[in-house]
Design an enzyme around this catalytic site. Sequence first.
Site, PDB file in Angstrom:
ATOM      1  N   TYR A  13      11.573   8.574  -7.245  1.00 45.73           N
ATOM      2  CA  TYR A  13      12.975   8.572  -7.436  1.00 45.73           C
ATOM      3  C   TYR A  13      12.994   7.833  -8.786  1.00 45.73           C
ATOM      4  O   TYR A  13      12.651   6.650  -9.453  1.00 45.73           O
ATOM      5  CB  TYR A  13      14.101   7.704  -6.222  1.00 45.73           C
ATOM      6  CG  TYR A  13      15.453   7.221  -6.452  1.00 45.73           C
ATOM      7  CD1 TYR A  13      16.177   8.600  -6.609  1.00 45.73           C
ATOM      8  CD2 TYR A  13      15.490   6.004  -7.245  1.00 45.73           C
ATOM      9  CE1 TYR A  13      17.241   8.442  -6.368  1.00 45.73           C
ATOM     10  CE2 TYR A  13      17.247   5.449  -6.784  1.00 45.73           C
ATOM     11  CZ  TYR A  13      18.017   7.023  -6.737  1.00 45.73           C
ATOM     12  OH  TYR A  13      19.196   6.925  -6.886  1.00 45.73           O
ATOM     13  N   LYS A  59      16.981  -4.144 -12.814  1.00 46.62           N
ATOM     14  CA  LYS A  59      16.760  -5.008 -11.723  1.00 46.62           C
ATOM     15  C   LYS A  59      15.755  -6.215 -11.655  1.00 46.62           C
ATOM     16  O   LYS A  59      17.059  -6.620 -12.709  1.00 46.62           O
ATOM     17  CB  LYS A  59      15.826  -4.750 -10.975  1.00 46.62           C
ATOM     18  CG  LYS A  59      15.759  -2.832 -10.305  1.00 46.62           C
ATOM     19  CD  LYS A  59      15.210  -2.764  -8.804  1.00 46.62           C
ATOM     20  CE  LYS A  59      15.459  -1.086  -8.241  1.00 46.62           C
ATOM     21  NZ  LYS A  59      16.469  -1.083  -7.624  1.00 46.62           N
ATOM     22  N   ASP A 102       8.499   4.667 -14.937  1.00 45.79           N
ATOM     23  CA  ASP A 102       9.299   3.944 -14.575  1.00 45.79           C
ATOM     24  C   ASP A 102       9.227   2.460 -13.705  1.00 45.79           C
ATOM     25  O   ASP A 102       8.012   2.830 -12.605  1.00 45.79           O
ATOM     26  CB  ASP A 102       9.924   4.940 -14.050  1.00 45.79           C
ATOM     27  CG  ASP A 102      11.610   4.542 -12.477  1.00 45.79           C
ATOM     28  OD1 ASP A 102      11.798   3.621 -12.926  1.00 45.79           O
ATOM     29  OD2 ASP A 102      12.417   5.077 -12.755  1.00 45.79           O
TER      30      ASP A 102
HETATM   31  N1  HOZ Z   1      18.705   2.926  -5.059  1.00 38.30           N
HETATM   32  C1  HOZ Z   1      18.171   1.728  -4.165  1.00 38.30           C
HETATM   33  C2  HOZ Z   1      17.465   2.044  -3.553  1.00 38.30           C
HETATM   34  N2  HOZ Z   1      16.053   2.263  -4.423  1.00 38.30           N
HETATM   35  C3  HOZ Z   1      19.175   2.002  -3.984  1.00 38.30           C
HETATM   36  C4  HOZ Z   1      20.404   1.257  -4.284  1.00 38.30           C
HETATM   37  C5  HOZ Z   1      21.885   0.260  -3.280  1.00 38.30           C
HETATM   38  O1  HOZ Z   1      22.472   0.884  -2.593  1.00 38.30           O
HETATM   39  O2  HOZ Z   1      22.495  -1.112  -3.815  1.00 38.30           O
END
Ligand code: HOZ
Length: 431
Positions: free
Chosen positions: A147, A270, A242
Amino acid sequence: MKQLVTKKSHDAFAEACKYIPGGVNSPVRAFGPVGGKPLFIASGSGCKITDIDGNSYIDYVCSWGPLILGHAHAAVIEKVNATLQKGTSFGAPTILETQLAKLIKEAIPSVEKVRMVNSGTEATMSAIRLARGYTKRNLVIKFDGCYHGHVDGLLIQAGSGATTLGIPTSPGIPQDYARNTLTLPFNDIDAVKDVCNRRGSETACIIVEPVAGNMGVVPPKPGYLQGLREITRKHGIVLIFDEVMTGFRVAYGGAQTLYSVAPDLTTLGKIIGGGFPVGAFGGRAEIMDCLAPSGSVYQAGTLSGNPVAMAAGIATLEKLKGKDTYKTLENLSKKLGEGLETSARNAGVPTCHTRVGSMLCTFFTDKPVTDYATAKKSDTQRYAAYFRGMLERGIYLAPSQFEAVFVSIAHGEKEIEATIKASTEVMKGIK
Ligand code: HOZ
């Protein structure tokens, strides 16, 4: 075990649903796949969060990774407060941007220059545009279950919420975009060789999570990342790691220092924002200098390099640089991983446990998980039951089988032991 009272959260969710699609601003948060309703969080301190009903939990989501120091870490709060007093945004350069860029470059040797953006999605989107501009090629290769944010051309066989909700490829993505993205199985180097032998000269970049973290945690097979490096070099393809999730997480220098493979470009997010909305992409100066204003690949942002976010990132990285941080994280995470594994084994629940540093996963399957196909064999109903049992015992895990457990330096032996104890009880009840 006390009965959880979550009435205020439930009411808040009902109210949110009136104004926000699905009641949340990011789909996995809605708790859909694990049943029940999301908890609304009032505060966090160290490794704990407290919901608006007053229930307190040991938190292993850690804002989905950024909070490696735990919630409201004093050094971060202090630097953010001091920065806030001087103004929140200028749309003009500040010294803080260079300071954070310098810290990133020192930590990750493949990053010679770096540009700040506002999210991991923005970082991958921009890195791909840059790779295309640099190579003058269109094709992008990604891997099933990886992802890279909700970028149009990358939401194809994507992990995270897309997998959790069973949306392999999102509606709203024109065929013309999808046509330029090839997806291959993760950890299968022959598949990459084969495609690059046929279409290498059309391929702008290969983008990969060096440790996949959005189909659960799936480590790279030995030699896989090195293989990607060799193939991309041979075909003049830009290799993008990534590291939004793994950067400053699996090691201070990210997965690329852990596995000793230098990509051409790296995307970050992050942790480098210390809990604020930040992303970044960086890499070889020759490629990065193709960005406007030094080059012609356009990319911009009003709040990019925002001083408050930069301050939080700097405070976080400064703290992480401290002696033994990663050793402490490794020890805690190892103990947790082993304890969770034992809890499942003793209860006779078939599981596969993966871990790289402070990223862990318990897959509810009896087969090894090495890619998306094997990750998807997990019994998500069992995960849901496990999730609910843990929550009732004050342990807050990700509300999806296909996400990671994150340990922070604010977690201590006591919390790790309490978590293992809870897991031991819950696993016994898993059918
Ligand atoms: N894309 C995030 C998990 N891999 C989720 C982010 C969120 O819901 O804060």
